[in-house]
Structure formats: C-alpha cells, structure tokens
Enzyme design. Structure first.
Site, PDB file in Angstrom:
ATOM      1  N   GLU A 189      45.438  44.425  89.793  1.00 32.59           N
ATOM      2  CA  GLU A 189      44.912  45.743  89.431  1.00 32.59           C
ATOM      3  C   GLU A 189      45.147  46.732  90.562  1.00 32.59           C
ATOM      4  OE1 GLU A 189      40.775  45.569  88.401  1.00 32.59           O
ATOM      5  OE2 GLU A 189      40.475  43.845  89.683  1.00 32.59           O
ATOM      6  N   ARG A 195      35.640  47.669  96.524  1.00 32.19           N
ATOM      7  CA  ARG A 195      35.119  46.422  95.945  1.00 32.19           C
ATOM      8  C   ARG A 195      36.155  45.623  95.169  1.00 32.19           C
ATOM      9  NH1 ARG A 195      32.336  47.137  91.120  1.00 32.19           N
ATOM     10  NH2 ARG A 195      33.655  48.618  90.069  1.00 32.19           N
ATOM     11  N   HIS A 196      37.393  46.106  95.166  1.00 29.18           N
ATOM     12  CA  HIS A 196      38.443  45.376  94.450  1.00 29.18           C
ATOM     13  C   HIS A 196      39.507  44.834  95.397  1.00 29.18           C
ATOM     14  CE1 HIS A 196      36.916  47.735  90.965  1.00 29.18           C
ATOM     15  NE2 HIS A 196      37.142  46.578  90.367  1.00 29.18           N
ATOM     16  N   GLU A 345      27.983  44.955  90.179  1.00 29.85           N
ATOM     17  CA  GLU A 345      28.205  43.703  89.453  1.00 29.85           C
ATOM     18  C   GLU A 345      28.763  42.619  90.378  1.00 29.85           C
ATOM     19  OE1 GLU A 345      31.167  43.971  86.218  1.00 29.85           O
ATOM     20  OE2 GLU A 345      31.649  41.928  86.833  1.00 29.85           O
TER      21      GLU A 345
HETATM   22  P1  ATP Z   1      34.884  45.113  87.775  1.00 29.21           P
HETATM   23  O1  ATP Z   1      34.330  45.719  86.512  1.00 29.21           O
HETATM   24  O2  ATP Z   1      33.993  45.273  88.955  1.00 29.21           O
HETATM   25  O3  ATP Z   1      36.309  45.469  88.053  1.00 29.21           O
HETATM   26  P2  ATP Z   1      35.434  42.806  86.179  1.00 29.21           P
HETATM   27  O4  ATP Z   1      34.508  43.118  85.059  1.00 29.21           O
HETATM   28  O5  ATP Z   1      36.890  43.002  86.026  1.00 29.21           O
HETATM   29  O6  ATP Z   1      34.907  43.540  87.529  1.00 29.21           O
HETATM   30  P3  ATP Z   1      35.157  39.994  85.917  1.00 29.21           P
HETATM   31  O7  ATP Z   1      36.485  39.745  85.352  1.00 29.21           O
HETATM   32  O8  ATP Z   1      34.005  39.957  85.015  1.00 29.21           O
HETATM   33  O9  ATP Z   1      35.148  41.359  86.714  1.00 29.21           O
HETATM   34  O10 ATP Z   1      34.976  39.040  87.193  1.00 29.21           O
HETATM   35  C1  ATP Z   1      33.765  38.437  87.564  1.00 29.21           C
HETATM   36  C2  ATP Z   1      33.406  38.779  88.986  1.00 29.21           C
HETATM   37  O11 ATP Z   1      34.521  38.613  89.847  1.00 29.21           O
HETATM   38  C3  ATP Z   1      32.978  40.213  89.224  1.00 29.21           C
HETATM   39  O12 ATP Z   1      31.633  40.389  88.923  1.00 29.21           O
HETATM   40  C4  ATP Z   1      33.241  40.373  90.700  1.00 29.21           C
HETATM   41  O13 ATP Z   1      32.220  39.775  91.489  1.00 29.21           O
HETATM   42  C5  ATP Z   1      34.478  39.573  90.888  1.00 29.21           C
HETATM   43  N1  ATP Z   1      35.677  40.427  90.813  1.00 29.21           N
HETATM   44  C6  ATP Z   1      36.334  40.835  89.710  1.00 29.21           C
HETATM   45  N2  ATP Z   1      37.409  41.556  90.007  1.00 29.21           N
HETATM   46  C7  ATP Z   1      37.463  41.595  91.357  1.00 29.21           C
HETATM   47  C8  ATP Z   1      38.363  42.181  92.287  1.00 29.21           C
HETATM   48  N3  ATP Z   1      39.438  42.835  91.875  1.00 29.21           N
HETATM   49  N4  ATP Z   1      38.108  42.020  93.607  1.00 29.21           N
HETATM   50  C9  ATP Z   1      37.039  41.335  94.035  1.00 29.21           C
HETATM   51  N5  ATP Z   1      36.152  40.755  93.210  1.00 29.21           N
HETATM   52  C10 ATP Z   1      36.343  40.886  91.890  1.00 29.21           C
END
Ligand code: ATP
Length: 420
Positions: A189, A195-196, A345
């Site tokens: 992404e 946070r990503h 989240e």
């Molecule tokens: P966000 O909405 O914050 O982008 P997401 O809904 O895509 O997250 P999920 O696919 O549900 O995330 O992933 C579960 C968990 O993995 C998230 O709650 C987060 O803690 C972690 N996570 C997801 N994407 C990332 C990222 N790109 N970098 C770091 N941690 C991530």
C-alpha cells in the site's frame, strides 16, 4: 593508560579489569559507583566519525526545544542537534544503541513472548504458513506480485502473503482446533503515514468456536491483558528509559473483560458529538469510519468509560472482507470486530464463513476470485471458527504512546524505503 583510552574512538568495544568503587557520578545510568580501571584491552576498534551521535539521538523533544529556546534568547551559543528519522534509519545499528530505541525493541520482543505464552497456555498451536503464495490472500490492489521461479519452466505468477488468513482457516479445517502465528505480512500500500508499513509483523490467531464469535473476543481480552500486565510487571526498567526520551501516559484498560461497543453505538456517539464525513454528509450506520473519526471516537470512549482499550463489534457487512460471517439476525451487519488502543485500530477480526455456498456467493458479491484450495477446504466437514490479526509494530507504538510505527520496526519497509 588515560592517554591510550582517550585515543580510542567512541563505541570501541573494550574489556576492562578493575574495581568497582563508590562514587558520585553525574549523567550516567550508574550514579553511585564507578570502575577504577586497572587494565584495558581493545576487543574491536570503532572507526572515527560516527554517522550519528548517540547522545544527540537520545535527547527528548523537550530538551531539544529548551536548547532552541535558549539559543533564540541568546543564552547559549548552540542548540542540540535533532537527529532526523532518515539518518536514524539509514544507520539503524547505531540508532539501536540509543537507550530508548533499544528498550523499544525489548518491549516488542516481550509483546510477542506474552502473546505466544498466553495462547500456548490456552491450547493454541503455533503454525508457520507460506509467505509466497499463488494468489492475493485478501484481494484488492495491495499485493506484491512476483515471478515465481523466473526463467525456468516452472515460472508462474506469485504473490507475497497479505496475511495468513486463508491458511490459518485451512489449519482449523485440518483439525488443529486453535492456531496462532507470528510472522511477516506484506502490503503493497502506498500509504505515507505514521502507522503503515509495507511489511509488518502479524500476530494472528484463529480458533474453532462452539456458540459465538465472542469466544474469540474473550481470548483476545485475555492475551492482550497478559501482554499489558506482563510488560507492566517485568519491563519497568525499559518503560522508564523510553519515557525519559518519549514521555507517555500509561495505557488504561480493564483487567477483566474490556469494553465492547456495537458499531451503531459508536456511530451514534460520533453523530451526537456533531462529527460528519469529510464532504459534510451525515454519518450512516453502514459506512466505514475514517482514521480521524476513529480517533475522535477513541477520545470520547476514554472520556466516557475511562479506557484506552476497547472493541467495536458488528461492523457493516459492506465494509468487511468476503470471508466474514454476516449476522444471522441482520445480514447488513457482520460478526466482526476491531480492537482499538488509544483510538487507533490494532486488530481486525471476525467469525469466518465456513459454508461453501455462502463463501462462493460472497466472493462473487465482492468481486473476488475464489481461491480453489481454500474453498475446497470447507467441503468435507467445516468447523465454525473466528479469529483476528494484530500488527505488532502498531501495538508497541500505541502502548508506548509513540508517534510513528518506524520507531517500533527494526528495519522498516515503507513505500520509499527498502534498505537497510
Ligand atoms: P488500516 O485500516 O489501519 O490500514 P487494515 O484494516 O488494512 O488497517 P487489517 O487488514 O485489518 O488492517 O490488519 C489487521 C491489523 O494489522 C491492523 O489492525 C494493524 O494493527 C495491522 N496493520 C494493517 N496494515 C498495516 C500496515 N500497513 N502497517 C502496519 N500495520 C498494519
């Protein structure tokens, strides 16, 4: 010997023979004793010219700001240097020697340790699922594609796993009953946020359920509280070092069951507070909420219920992936949940579909190509199951109240960084 010692570059590794004597020492971690050196041997010489000074990289923002204020007021000749993120990351090995940064990685290790032990105690089996796979695990565009066995007759398209989702479900169908994994997760992404990451460490679990998806939430409560309590009990030294450079309020949470809000309740709280969408429209019960709205809700939850840790349940089906189980009493909603720390989240999870027809139907509705081996896993007797996935770096970041996930990832990978 003093002359010899003085000639050694900073960070040289030495062996010292000496006596520990009482002393009053300033600006060292040991303040009441020092080493009276008798012999000194160089184990490994350091080169002159450190890429960053550890003292500079160890100062709190408040100390730096104060030195800048003094400089502006003409009270001093120079301010402290602020070491930028790129300088730190380009020289991560040195940066890791900064006491707070070093302690952060010890906390990160502790999070995995308590996650693992809490689940092993509850009869979970640790698994290791493949990270090179044939198709996207979550669908969507955020997948790293690669040529598998390039330039051989076995060449075919491959992907890096976006989550262990499909495989942990397949392990439940294989009768492992309760499984977890600590492993890398890849997301292509293009998110330039604090946070990503494009590669993070997933703490994933999946389990058979007997009555309700809430069994998985009970397990979540238990391991998260074990993580929080374990760190509080055994890592005070690290917490103190981190808070000296990055001051933070300890997280508030319940040691028993934690707060659970239904999604429409959360939306209603936001609406009552006058929160609208970016385009000015009213919030609907069936939309996803943005990061800004999530944070606002986190603030309101903290004010109303006094907790930094809570669960939002029953998200609209529309905003959840194809493998999510819809609610029986209202299929517009789903048996899904997100877990939040300090308004952000950290985990997504749900009961998953174990009925082949419904699974295929939901794949079609969401425009996802069903992965044949995955769908087939549910054909010959399928256990109802639920689980979730957590991002390690985010949990550590939010537990410590840090501002950037790059502080909690050893060698972060993001859209613009692939080294070191
Ligand atoms: P966000 O909405 O914050 O982008 P997401 O809904 O895509 O997250 P999920 O696919 O549900 O995330 O992933 C579960 C968990 O993995 C998230 O709650 C987060 O803690 C972690 N996570 C997801 N994407 C990332 C990222 N790109 N970098 C770091 N941690 C991530």
């Amino acid at each position: 010997m003093i002359k010899f010692a003085g000639s050694l570059a900073k960070e040289t590794v030495v062996d010292i023979k000496g006596l520990i004597v009482k002393a009053e020492v300033k600006s060292c971690t040991q303040t009441d004793c020092e080493l009276s050196v008798q012999r000194l041997y160089v184990v490994a010489k350091a080169e002159v010219g450190l890429p960053l000074q550890i003292d500079d990289a160890s100062r709190s923002e408040a100390e730096i700001a104060e030195s800048e204020r003094k400089l502006a007021a003409g009270e001093v000749d120079g301010a402290y240097v602020r070491v930028g993120t790129d300088t730190r990351l380009d020289n991560r090995v040195i940066d890791m020697r900064v006491p707070a940064q070093n302690a952060i990685f010890r906390i990160s290790s502790a999070v995995c340790h308590y996650f693992r032990t809490a689940l092993l105690e509850k009869g979970f089996v640790e698994i290791h699922t493949p990270k090179i796979i044939a198709g996207a695990s979550e669908g969507g565009a955020e997948v790293f594609r690669l040529k598998y066995m390039e330039n051989t007759r076995f060449e075919q398209p491959g992907c890096l796993a976006q989550s262990p989702q499909l495989y942990k479900q397949m392990c439940i169908m294989g009768d492992l009953e309760r499984v977890f994994e600590v492993g890398p997760v890849f997301r292509a992404e293009n998110s330039h946020t604090g946070r990503h990451l494009t590669e993070f460490t997933g703490l994933d679990f999946e389990m058979e359920i007997k009555e309700s998806y809430r069994e998985a939430l009970e397990v979540t409560d238990e391991f998260m509280v074990k993580i929080f309590e374990g760190i509080k009990k055994n890592f005070q030294h690290e917490l103190k070092i981190i808070s000296q450079q990055y001051p933070f309020e300890p997280m508030s949470y319940n040691v028993g069951p934690n707060l659970r809000l239904m999604y429409p309740e959360g939306i209603a709280m936001l609406r009552e507070a006058g929160v609208k969408n970016e385009d000015g429209s009213e919030l609907s019960d069936f939309q996803d909420i943005s990061t800004v709205q999530e944070r606002k809700l986190g603030e309101m939850v903290k004010n109303k219920y006094g907790t930094d840790f809570y669960v939002l349940e029953k998200f609209p089906m529309e905003v959840r992936p194809f493998y999510t189980m819809p609610c029986k009493d209202d299929p517009r909603y789903s048996n899904s949940y997100d877990v939040f720390m300090r308004g952000q989240e950290i985990m997504s999870g749900a009961q998953r579909v174990h009925d082949v027809e419904l699974l295929v139907e939901q794949c079609k509705a969401k425009g996802v190509d069903p992965v044949q081996h995955y769908v087939d896993a549910f054909r010959f007797g399928a256990f109802p199951h639920a689980g979730g996935g957590i991002g390690l770096e985010r949990v550590v970041m939010l537990y410590l109240g840090l501002d950037n996930v790059r502080k909690t990832s050893l060698f972060p990978r993001d859209p613009t960084r692939l080294t070191p």
